[in-house]
Write a protein that holds these residues in place. Structure first.
Motif, PDB file in Angstrom:
ATOM      1  N   ALA A 648       0.850  -1.196   0.000  1.00 40.14           N
ATOM      2  CA  ALA A 648       0.000   0.000   0.000  1.00 40.14           C
ATOM      3  C   ALA A 648       0.879   1.236   0.000  1.00 40.14           C
ATOM      4  CB  ALA A 648      -0.921   0.000   1.216  1.00 40.14           C
ATOM      5  N   MET A 649       0.571   2.166  -0.874  1.00 37.82           N
ATOM      6  CA  MET A 649       1.394   3.349  -1.034  1.00 37.82           C
ATOM      7  C   MET A 649       1.030   4.395   0.012  1.00 37.82           C
ATOM      8  SD  MET A 649       1.970   5.581  -4.464  1.00 37.82           S
ATOM      9  CE  MET A 649       2.166   4.023  -5.319  1.00 37.82           C
ATOM     10  N   ALA A 650       2.009   4.799   0.803  1.00 35.70           N
ATOM     11  CA  ALA A 650       1.833   5.906   1.738  1.00 35.70           C
ATOM     12  C   ALA A 650       2.209   7.174   0.994  1.00 35.70           C
ATOM     13  CB  ALA A 650       2.730   5.710   2.961  1.00 35.70           C
ATOM     14  N   LEU A 651       1.265   8.057   0.821  1.00 38.54           N
ATOM     15  CA  LEU A 651       1.512   9.251   0.028  1.00 38.54           C
ATOM     16  C   LEU A 651       2.515  10.154   0.716  1.00 38.54           C
ATOM     17  CD1 LEU A 651      -2.002  10.040  -1.411  1.00 38.54           C
ATOM     18  CD2 LEU A 651      -0.184   8.583  -2.303  1.00 38.54           C
ATOM     19  N   PHE A 652       3.404  10.711  -0.077  1.00 38.01           N
ATOM     20  CA  PHE A 652       4.545  11.468   0.422  1.00 38.01           C
ATOM     21  C   PHE A 652       4.093  12.629   1.300  1.00 38.01           C
ATOM     22  CE2 PHE A 652       8.510  13.927  -0.092  1.00 38.01           C
ATOM     23  CZ  PHE A 652       9.390  12.905   0.215  1.00 38.01           C
ATOM     24  N   GLY A 653       4.577  12.664   2.552  1.00 36.70           N
ATOM     25  CA  GLY A 653       4.284  13.770   3.442  1.00 36.70           C
ATOM     26  C   GLY A 653       3.013  13.604   4.258  1.00 36.70           C
ATOM     27  N   GLU A 654       2.199  12.582   3.991  1.00 35.26           N
ATOM     28  CA  GLU A 654       0.981  12.373   4.753  1.00 35.26           C
ATOM     29  C   GLU A 654       1.298  11.735   6.105  1.00 35.26           C
ATOM     30  OE1 GLU A 654      -2.389  13.005   4.221  1.00 35.26           O
ATOM     31  OE2 GLU A 654      -1.669  14.322   2.653  1.00 35.26           O
ATOM     32  N   SER A 670      -4.014  -0.476  -8.004  1.00 36.97           N
ATOM     33  CA  SER A 670      -3.891   0.768  -7.245  1.00 36.97           C
ATOM     34  C   SER A 670      -4.169   0.436  -5.792  1.00 36.97           C
ATOM     35  CB  SER A 670      -4.892   1.816  -7.744  1.00 36.97           C
ATOM     36  OG  SER A 670      -4.944   2.922  -6.854  1.00 36.97           O
ATOM     37  N   ARG A 671      -3.162   0.588  -4.950  1.00 38.85           N
ATOM     38  CA  ARG A 671      -3.309   0.261  -3.525  1.00 38.85           C
ATOM     39  C   ARG A 671      -2.684   1.394  -2.722  1.00 38.85           C
ATOM     40  NH1 ARG A 671      -1.772  -5.625  -2.258  1.00 38.85           N
ATOM     41  NH2 ARG A 671      -3.967  -5.923  -2.818  1.00 38.85           N
ATOM     42  N   GLU A 672      -3.526   2.177  -2.064  1.00 40.23           N
ATOM     43  CA  GLU A 672      -3.042   3.352  -1.338  1.00 40.23           C
ATOM     44  C   GLU A 672      -3.682   3.424   0.050  1.00 40.23           C
ATOM     45  OE1 GLU A 672      -3.363   7.062  -3.356  1.00 40.23           O
ATOM     46  OE2 GLU A 672      -2.647   6.297  -5.279  1.00 40.23           O
ATOM     47  N   LEU A 673      -2.974   4.079   0.966  1.00 39.18           N
ATOM     48  CA  LEU A 673      -3.550   4.418   2.260  1.00 39.18           C
ATOM     49  C   LEU A 673      -4.404   5.663   2.068  1.00 39.18           C
ATOM     50  CD1 LEU A 673      -0.407   4.011   4.564  1.00 39.18           C
ATOM     51  CD2 LEU A 673      -1.997   2.274   3.742  1.00 39.18           C
ATOM     52  N   CYS A 674      -5.673   5.601   2.470  1.00 36.30           N
ATOM     53  CA  CYS A 674      -6.566   6.728   2.207  1.00 36.30           C
ATOM     54  C   CYS A 674      -7.787   6.657   3.111  1.00 36.30           C
ATOM     55  CB  CYS A 674      -7.002   6.738   0.743  1.00 36.30           C
ATOM     56  SG  CYS A 674      -8.090   8.106   0.323  1.00 36.30           S
ATOM     57  N   ALA A 675      -8.152   7.787   3.714  1.00 33.48           N
ATOM     58  CA  ALA A 675      -9.327   7.847   4.580  1.00 33.48           C
ATOM     59  C   ALA A 675     -10.521   8.493   3.888  1.00 33.48           C
ATOM     60  CB  ALA A 675      -8.996   8.624   5.853  1.00 33.48           C
ATOM     61  N   GLY A 676     -10.415   8.741   2.575  1.00 33.61           N
ATOM     62  CA  GLY A 676     -11.495   9.402   1.855  1.00 33.61           C
ATOM     63  C   GLY A 676     -12.639   8.469   1.507  1.00 33.61           C
ATOM     64  N   THR A 677     -13.667   9.049   0.875  1.00 30.94           N
ATOM     65  CA  THR A 677     -14.805   8.250   0.440  1.00 30.94           C
ATOM     66  C   THR A 677     -14.609   7.862  -1.022  1.00 30.94           C
ATOM     67  OG1 THR A 677     -16.077  10.206  -0.215  1.00 30.94           O
ATOM     68  CG2 THR A 677     -16.331   9.436   2.047  1.00 30.94           C
ATOM     69  N   HIS A 678     -15.059   6.636  -1.362  1.00 26.45           N
ATOM     70  CA  HIS A 678     -14.769   6.098  -2.692  1.00 26.45           C
ATOM     71  C   HIS A 678     -15.977   5.381  -3.284  1.00 26.45           C
ATOM     72  CE1 HIS A 678     -10.430   6.900  -2.919  1.00 26.45           C
ATOM     73  NE2 HIS A 678     -10.471   6.815  -1.609  1.00 26.45           N
TER      74      HIS A 678
END
Length: 885
Positions: A648-654, A670-678
């Motif tokens: 899982a990709m940790a977005l730079f600076g988050e 596409s595998r990312e760390l994210c707390a948004g709605t999808h």
């Protein structure tokens, strides 16, 4: 003792005594009043103030910090650095003065063989607040420290507060005596160069009601819970334990200094000014590396500006050492190797970090080249005017507009035999800083504002139900109007509403807040904004549309379904575009920022060149192919380490907690760390339409896209436009480009013919104008108004042609015209006229003054303009009067 070993011993000591080990927070502070984490206490402020309940009674950490208010002192003293690390132990209502003093003294003085730091008790002094008898007594009776090595100081030195109403308290500081070689005896009250502060113990015990300055405040009473906030400077302890002269020579910093010395061919220790420059480089390169590893990128605003300043000061220092070419490739690699054992991410992310540094270096080296050219012109002009002083506004222009450091301007002006009006430069800099401070003050959200949320946060975290629900029934925990708690809010008022649960998404992770309503028995609230003012709490800014809402009442949060659908499309679309970018450009195209709202997304990513139209099309096609393939979107909550292990990709600076939300689109595609709605499947995104790609810095690009129905509407609008054009031009869509090209070519040909005709017409006026020349003083003067012209270039060409027509005679040609409805004047002089004293620049300035504007130029050719067309006759008369004297 190596720096990492000091840190390890500190953490181990306090962990063995029941302290929870807390990882360092980011250098980018959560506090809205701060650009950076400027002190070890910053991440703990919510706990120290009671706004957020402390999750543990005692803690220990090594906190990364950045502080640039003393940047001019870097390299000159033993202890000033922009990046530093604070070793901290914390008590939230647990132990107090006795425990803090005992722990600090024991760790400092315990032998190295027994896990301590091995300081000799005879080398340590302490200071206490002037009225803190309790602390002074504990140092004597509990520790056995002689009274003569305990000094009492006032509020300026030994009292701590946030600068706002809230907690405060006396402090006690521990100092190390470096010996008579470094200054006078007599303790820290006498000499702070010889006696170096290494540990500060803050006894947070009082509640301050008013704070007017560092030393002027009112104490409302004792705090309900007494806290301990301590900090030991890791770099300061390291240079003492490593037996070196200053923090720039410790193991984490010295390798960069040594590399700078090698690249420059200078020897460290040989010359004071060179030593200062090498220390600046060593400090600033390390600070820049750590800032970039926490997601800061060079820019002209805020944090990015501070980073850019550090990088450019490093380049300037290398230049002053004689290195004019690139050096960051070597310097940053040295810093990476020195820091990676303590902060592995600087090695893991180094390709991206180096790309940022090298891009900024390349840009600034080119800036220096262009700034040098501008400075050369200014130096030549200054000498022509017979002055020995370069104007302060010129130095400020170079600094402010071109990023040219004042130190380089001073150096290069001195080489040219000029001084710089430093007083004027400093005044302009002060004016700029004052404007910036006023702007920052107007935007500042003070710490005291957050204290109003403490009671609500103490009731627990706001539960967000919006991942699975679009409406949630809850209760009103609190109401705020104008930042103050109230019991009720009525129709027409704007208020903040705190709910126990909410379905409305609070702005975060680049996703804009939800739109919607909050309703209840007899009231309706329009949601204007949703934010997280403190960790774990969601606040809704609302306008009371109808009725009256009160604390304790039942309320239902309702999400605007259409807006949420658009927002989820945009956020999932951001993930698709990011994956497509990396597929086309490679892993270095790392997301560095994003923003999405219903129908729109933008994504910033690390890259140092513009994307071709073919590349943009490829990225767009890949993203839309993923939409067509209807990939499943799966969200999971996992421990951070497990999520990263899955790729899982940790977005730079988050910033992420121990448990994170992982969003998969098409599994690992596409595998990312994210707390948004999808969305639930990629097909729900609808459509991606990339509408723009631009630069947002030397090493960052930005793509913008419309999403879903907005993307379709854009295509529909473009289709309608193509239809109108094909109809008007009577051609088919596939022939439109050729047809437009043909029309443009015809237009350019027509413009050339018109220009030739106008030039011929102007040339035909030259003999008649030359014939108006009359003897005025020592010259032949042509002073005429030629009517309306299309441009100033035409008037200039006409004046020069008339001057040529007059031959070798001492002649002055002063012509006026109306250009764009405003008066314009051109003055041309012949060599013979200039020998007699005629100066085109002075004459043009005189005419411009009459016309209500300004002007000037060289002695042979100059121009001026104004706003008053009716003053043209008077302007021409002014030239006649000037030359007829």
């Amino acid at each position: 003792m190596q720096t990492a070993e000091i840190s390890r011993r500190y953490i181990d000591y306090f962990a063995e005594r029941g302290h929870t080990v807390v990882p360092s927070a980011s250098l980018v502070s959560d506090d809205p009043t701060l650009l950076f984490t400027v002190a070890g206490m910053v991440p703990f402020v919510p706990y120290l103030t009671g706004v957020v309940p402390a999750p543990y009674p005692r803690a220990v950490d090594v906190q990364k910090c950045i502080r640039t208010n003393d940047i001019e002192e870097v390299g000159k003293t033993a202890r000033h650095g922009t990046f530093f690390q604070m070793l901290g132990n914390w008590s939230f209502g647990d132990y107090f003065k006795e425990g803090a003093i005992t722990y600090a003294w024991e760790l400092l003085t315990r032998s190295e063989a027994d896990g301590g730091l091995g300081f000799d008790e005879r080398d340590l002094w302490v200071t206490v607040y002037e009225t803190d008898d309790e602390a002074a007594e504990l140092w004597q009776k509990l520790i056995g420290l002689p009274a003569e090595r305990i000094q009492r100081l006032g509020k300026a030195d030994n009292y701590w507060h946030t600068g706002q109403p809230g907690p405060g308290g006396p402090s006690s500081e521990i100092f190390f005596d470096r010996g008579p070689k470094y200054g006078r005896d007599g303790g820290p009250a006498v000499d702070d160069s010889r006696f170096i502060e290494i540990w500060n113990l803050v006894f947070m015990q009082e509640l301050l009601s008013e704070v007017r300055s560092k030393v002027d405040f009112d104490v409302a009473g004792p705090l309900p819970k007494k806290n301990i906030d301590t900090g030991m400077g890791l770099e300061r302890v390291a240079f003492i334990k490593q037996g070196v002269e200053n923090m720039y020579e410790i193991d984490q910093v010295r390798p960069v200094l040594d590399r700078a010395a090698e690249l420059s061919g200078r020897r460290y220790g040989a010359e004071h000014e060179d030593d200062v420059r090498m220390r600046i480089i060593a400090d600033h390169v390390r600070s820049s590396l750590m800032l970039m590893s926490d997601g800061v990128t060079p820019s002209n605003e805020g944090r990015g500006y501070i980073l850019r300043r550090l990088l450019r000061r490093s380049i300037r220092a290398m230049r002053l050492l004689g290195v004019e070419g690139p050096s960051f490739h070597e310097l940053f690699a040295a810093s990476r190797d020195a820091m990676k054992s303590a902060y592995p991410e600087v090695a893991t992310d180094y390709a991206h970090l180096e790309q940022l540094a090298l891009g900024e270096e390349d840009t600034f080296l080119r800036t220096l080249a262009s700034g040098t050219s501008i400075l050369d012109v200014a130096v030549t002009k200054t000498k022509e005017q017979g002055s020995a002083e370069l104007a302060g506004d010129t130095a400020f222009l170079l600094h402010d507009t071109y990023g040219f450091p004042i130190e380089l301007t001073l150096e290069m002006a001195d080489e040219a035999g000029l001084r710089v009006d430093r007083g004027e430069f400093d005044r302009l800099m002060k004016d700029q800083r004052d404007r910036a401070k006023a702007d920052a003050k107007s935007k500042k959200r003070v710490l005291a504002d957050l204290s109003v949320y403490a009671d609500y946060r103490a009731k627990g975290e706001t539960i967000f139900t919006g991942y699975t629900e679009l409406q949630t029934e809850s209760s009103v925990l609190g109401l705020l109007v104008d930042g103050r708690p109230v019991q009720r809010a009525t129709a027409g008022q704007t208020a903040e509403v705190i709910l126990a649960e909410t379905a409305l998404y609070a702005e975060s992770g680049g996703q804009a807040p939800d739109r919607g309503r909050i309703v209840g028995d007899g009231f309706e609230l329009e949601v204007l904004d949703v934010q997280r003012p403190v960790k774990g709490l969601i606040s809704h800014t609302v306008r009371v549309v109808r009725g009256e809402v009160g604390v304790g009442e039942t309320a239902t949060s309702l999400v605007d379904e259409d807006y949420r659908r658009g927002a989820t499309q945009a956020h999932s679309g951001t993930h698709l575009v990011h994956a497509a970018l990396r597929q086309v450009l490679g892993p270095n195209a790392h997301q560095s920022g994003s923003f999405n709202k219903a129908g729109y997304l933008r994504l910033d990513f690390g890259w140092n060149s513009a994307l071709s139209s073919e590349t943009r099309t490829e990225i767009e096609e890949i993203a839309n192919s993923a939409i067509r393939d209807n990939l499943e979107v799966v969200t999971r909550e996992l421990p951070l380490d497990e999520a990263k292990a899955l790729g899982a990709m940790a977005l730079f600076g988050e910033k992420y907690g121990d448990v994170v939300r992982v969003v998969d689109i098409g599994g690992p595609w596409s595998r990312e760390l994210c707390a948004g709605t999808h969305v639930r499947t990629s097909a729900e995104v609808g459509m991606i339409n990339l509408i723009g790609e631009s630069s947002v810095g030397a090493t960052n690009r930005r793509v913008e896209s419309l999403v879903g129905i907005e993307a379709f509407r854009q295509f529909a609008a473009e289709r309608a436009l193509v239809g109108e054009l094909t109809s008007s031009l009577k051609t088919r869509p596939e022939q439109l480009v050729d047809r437009v090209g043909e029309l443009v070519a015809n237009l350019k040909a027509a413009e050339k013919k018109i220009q030739a005709y106008e030039a011929k017409a102007l040339n035909e006026r030259v003999p008649a104008l030359a014939a108006t020349a009359v003897r005025t003083g020592e010259v032949l003067l042509v002073a005429e108004h030629v009517g309306g012209l299309g441009s100033g270039d035409e008037l200039r060409a006409l004046a020069l042609s008339v001057r040529t027509q007059l031959g070798d005679a001492a002649s002055v040609v002063a012509l006026t015209a109306e250009v764009g409805g405003k008066p314009l004047a051109i003055v041309a002089t012949s060599p013979a006229a200039r020998e007699s004293g005629a100066n085109a620049g002075a004459l043009a300035k005189r005419m411009a003054g009459v016309l209500g504007g300004g002007g000037g130029g060289k002695p042979d050719l100059a121009q001026g303009g104004g706003t008053d067309v009716t003053a043209i006759p008077a302007a021409l008369a002014a030239v006649r009067d000037e030359l007829g004297r």
